[in-house]
Structures are given as C-alpha cells and as structure tokens.
Design an enzyme around this catalytic site. Structure first.
Site, PDB file in Angstrom:
ATOM      1  N   GLY A   1      15.036   9.845  12.157  1.00  0.00           N
ATOM      2  CA  GLY A   1      13.978   8.947  11.563  1.00  0.00           C
ATOM      3  C   GLY A   1      12.497   9.384  12.192  1.00  0.00           C
TER       4      GLY A   1
ATOM      5  CD  GLU B   1      14.857  10.842   8.024  1.00  0.00           C
ATOM      6  OE1 GLU B   1      14.986   9.760   8.608  1.00  0.00           O
ATOM      7  OE2 GLU B   1      15.479  10.488   6.780  1.00  0.00           O
TER       8      GLU B   1
ATOM      9  CD  GLU C   1      19.312  11.735  10.715  1.00  0.00           C
ATOM     10  OE1 GLU C   1      19.407  13.112  10.829  1.00  0.00           O
ATOM     11  OE2 GLU C   1      18.262  11.179  10.464  1.00  0.00           O
TER      12      GLU C   1
HETATM   13  N1  COA Z   1      18.513   4.445  18.908  1.00  0.00           N
HETATM   14  C1  COA Z   1      18.624   3.608  19.882  1.00  0.00           C
HETATM   15  N2  COA Z   1      18.709   3.853  21.297  1.00  0.00           N
HETATM   16  C2  COA Z   1      18.379   5.179  21.379  1.00  0.00           C
HETATM   17  C3  COA Z   1      18.078   5.827  20.356  1.00  0.00           C
HETATM   18  C4  COA Z   1      18.251   5.704  19.232  1.00  0.00           C
HETATM   19  N3  COA Z   1      17.960   6.724  18.188  1.00  0.00           N
HETATM   20  N4  COA Z   1      17.821   7.315  21.177  1.00  0.00           N
HETATM   21  C5  COA Z   1      17.954   7.067  22.569  1.00  0.00           C
HETATM   22  N5  COA Z   1      18.401   5.748  22.623  1.00  0.00           N
HETATM   23  C6  COA Z   1      18.321   5.062  23.947  1.00  0.00           C
HETATM   24  C7  COA Z   1      19.442   5.425  24.626  1.00  0.00           C
HETATM   25  O1  COA Z   1      20.447   4.821  24.143  1.00  0.00           O
HETATM   26  C8  COA Z   1      19.141   5.108  26.201  1.00  0.00           C
HETATM   27  O2  COA Z   1      19.065   3.796  26.413  1.00  0.00           O
HETATM   28  P1  COA Z   1      19.822   3.143  27.685  1.00  0.00           P
HETATM   29  O3  COA Z   1      18.891   3.735  28.798  1.00  0.00           O
HETATM   30  O4  COA Z   1      19.892   1.855  27.415  1.00  0.00           O
HETATM   31  O5  COA Z   1      21.251   3.779  27.735  1.00  0.00           O
HETATM   32  C9  COA Z   1      17.582   5.330  26.240  1.00  0.00           C
HETATM   33  O6  COA Z   1      17.309   5.541  24.659  1.00  0.00           O
HETATM   34  C10 COA Z   1      17.339   7.237  26.807  1.00  0.00           C
HETATM   35  O7  COA Z   1      18.273   7.809  25.795  1.00  0.00           O
HETATM   36  P2  COA Z   1      19.380   8.771  26.500  1.00  0.00           P
HETATM   37  O8  COA Z   1      20.247   9.167  25.555  1.00  0.00           O
HETATM   38  O9  COA Z   1      19.819   8.302  27.984  1.00  0.00           O
HETATM   39  O10 COA Z   1      18.362  10.296  26.985  1.00  0.00           O
HETATM   40  P3  COA Z   1      18.896  11.643  27.172  1.00  0.00           P
HETATM   41  O11 COA Z   1      17.512  12.353  27.717  1.00  0.00           O
HETATM   42  O12 COA Z   1      20.043  11.791  27.653  1.00  0.00           O
HETATM   43  O13 COA Z   1      19.039  11.980  25.644  1.00  0.00           O
HETATM   44  C11 COA Z   1      18.397  12.457  23.181  1.00  0.00           C
HETATM   45  C12 COA Z   1      17.912  12.236  24.750  1.00  0.00           C
HETATM   46  C13 COA Z   1      17.228  12.329  22.515  1.00  0.00           C
HETATM   47  C14 COA Z   1      19.072  13.585  23.180  1.00  0.00           C
HETATM   48  C15 COA Z   1      19.430  11.226  22.788  1.00  0.00           C
HETATM   49  O14 COA Z   1      18.941   9.910  23.290  1.00  0.00           O
HETATM   50  C16 COA Z   1      19.940  11.160  21.462  1.00  0.00           C
HETATM   51  O15 COA Z   1      20.592  12.049  21.225  1.00  0.00           O
HETATM   52  N6  COA Z   1      19.272  10.156  20.762  1.00  0.00           N
HETATM   53  C17 COA Z   1      19.779   9.908  19.311  1.00  0.00           C
HETATM   54  C18 COA Z   1      19.265  10.972  18.392  1.00  0.00           C
HETATM   55  C19 COA Z   1      19.671  10.442  17.037  1.00  0.00           C
HETATM   56  O16 COA Z   1      20.926  10.635  16.683  1.00  0.00           O
HETATM   57  N7  COA Z   1      18.773  10.134  16.256  1.00  0.00           N
HETATM   58  C20 COA Z   1      19.308   9.908  14.746  1.00  0.00           C
HETATM   59  C21 COA Z   1      19.478   8.312  14.768  1.00  0.00           C
HETATM   60  S1  COA Z   1      20.090   7.826  13.064  1.00  0.00           S
END
Ligand code: COA
Length: 257
Positions: free
Chosen positions: A109, A112, A132
C-alpha cells in the site's frame, strides 16, 4: 490527528504518515484522516501543493497494516480495498500537485500510495515494491493497475510475482520515481519542485493534472477485478498462513489451498 502530522510551510502542506514504530503501515484510521486532510486542503485557497512522506528514517509506508486485516473475511477485505482505492483515486485526481517524498520502504500500500501521487521523489535509501504475494494476497489499492503503467507490463509482472524490491536507483531507471536525492535533501527537493509549480497559473496547473489523468485513467474494470480478487484471497489457507507467518516472524509454507 492520531496517525498524521500536518504542517503548512508557505503554500505547501506537508502530510507525514506518523506510525514510525509500525513503519507507517496504513490502517483504517490513516485512510480516514488522509481523506479528511484532502478535503480540508482543497478548501484552503493558500495552498499550491502537498507533500506526503513518512515519519522516521526507515519507511514511507510498509504497506497496509497486516495485523488489522489478518483476520478479515472476503466482505471486509472488499470494503477495505474499495475504501483504499477511493482515497488513492482522490489523490490521483486531486486538483493540486501531490509529491510523494519516499524516505524509505514504500511497499504494498505504501508503493500504491506513492504511485497515486503526481510526482515521486525518493531518497537514495528508498526501497519500492509490491510484496503482497508473500502474504498469500495481491495488491488491493490499485497496484496491479498502476505499476504496469509506470514500469511496463513485463517488469510489473516480475515485481508482482517475485515480491522483489527495487532500489531507488532502479525505480528511477524504470521511470517509477522522478528523482533520487540524498535523504537529507528529500524534503528540500520536494518543496523546490512544488515551489516552482506554485509560480505557474493555478488554473492551468489544475487543467493539466485533469487532462493527464484522463489520458492515463485506464480501464476501471481492472480496478474492480482487483477488489474482487483481493477479497477472494481472504478465503484461502495461503492468506492465513502468509499473514500468520509475517506476524510470527517466520517463513510461510504455501500449499495452494
Ligand atoms: N503491517 C503491520 N505492521 C508492520 C508492517 C505492515 N505492513 N510492516 C512492518 N510492520 C511492523 C512489524 O510487525 C514490526 O512491528 P513489531 O516491532 O511490533 O514487531 C515493525 O513494523 C518493524 O518491522 P520489522 O519487520 O521488524 O522491520 P525489518 O527492518 O526487519 O523489516 C520490512 C522491514 C519492511 C522488510 C518488513 O517490515 C516487511 O516485510 N513488512 C511488510 C511488507 C509488506 O508485506 N507489505 C504489504 C502489506 S499488504
């Protein structure tokens, strides 16, 4: 506002997504507040442009809030997608230029949202993508429709199916972002572009935005199909597995069910 920071700097409104501990993930409240800010800004005759950016130095927005939709069924998912698309469309059709100042991860998102803006300026640390599929779902806020328009069909299909992230430089080479600058110059560059546009005749600016939108508005049925397919994903075991795996910080095991 609970999820946004709002600051007016001369004729520019800076809207900062403000959930840095969740990498500015987009939840229902963010969309509600964004819609309200857009309505208010349209009534503010002193404004000539908006900047949308993310709080902290890590993320613009890391996507829709996974913890919020992990338990959704198809009906809630369709409503979520339709509501998100409505806000993205409003941004895309906004009468003032909107710059996405992409200061870190712009995923799902977040990507997007950046694509719905009129211009994208990225810091050299930005990463953009539509991951996603790693959650057992598809983009729901227009990503399947807008990404091919920016990067071409072949690259869009690769990005959507592999979940690979683009570096800022790759995104620039593909035409997805307008400029790449050092992090500390991101806001200054975004403001400079809007200030240049602010000196142009506002009615002509508005008419150019409307005409370019008309040329690239695409096929609405694609957006409707995206809502239906996004919602259908929520009936699958792979969606439960993908979202649970993310929340449990482990690798998902997909089965095709
Ligand atoms: N929704 C909800 N929470 C999210 C999030 C999302 N899309 N993306 C990150 N967070 C949260 C994590 O759960 C974490 O929370 P916590 O500290 O309570 O555990 C916090 O943000 C930090 O993220 P973290 O994953 O620990 O950081 P990272 O540096 O290891 O990784 C990313 C960064 C961006 C690679 C990873 O967070 C990620 O893959 N996020 C989801 C991306 C995604 O799939 N987006 C599409 C969603 S439809």
């Amino acid at each position: 506002m609970e999820t946004l920071l709002i600051e007016q700097d001369g004729s520019i409104l800076i809207v900062t997504l403000n959930r840095p501990d969740k990498l500015n993930a987009l939840n229902r409240k963010v969309f509600e507040e964004l819609a309200k800010v857009l309505d208010e800004a349209e009534r503010n005759s002193s404004l000539r442009g908006l900047i949308i950016t993310g709080a902290g130095n890590k993320a613009f927005a890391a996507g829709a809030d996974i913890s919020e939709f992990a338990h959704y069924g198809p009906q809630e998912a369709a409503a979520m997608s339709r509501n998100g698309q409505r806000v993205m469309d409003r941004i895309e059709q906004y009468p003032l230029p909107i710059v996405a100042a992409v200061n870190g991860y712009a995923l799902g998102g977040g990507c997007e949202l950046a694509m719905a803006c009129h211009l994208r300026i990225a810091s050299d640390t930005a990463r953009l993508g539509q991951p996603e599929i790693n959650l057992g779902i598809i983009p729901g806020y227009g990503g399947t429709q807008r990404l091919p328009a920016f990067v071409g069909r072949a690259k869009a299909i690769e990005l959507l199916l592999t979940a690979d992230m683009l570096t800022a430089q790759e995104a620039y080479q593909l035409g997805l972002v307008n400029h790449v600058v050092a992090s500390e110059e991101l806001l200054a560059k975004s403001k400079a572009i809007l200030q240049k546009i602010a000196e142009k005749p506002p009615l002509a600016v508005r008419r150019i935005l409307a005409c370019v939108h008309a040329a690239t508005a695409g096929n609405r049925s694609g957006f409707e199909l995206e809502i239906a397919e996004f919602a259908a994903c929520m009936e699958t075991e792979d969606f439960r597995e993908g979202t649970q795996a993310f929340l449990e910080k482990r690798k998902p095991r997909f089965t095709g069910r």
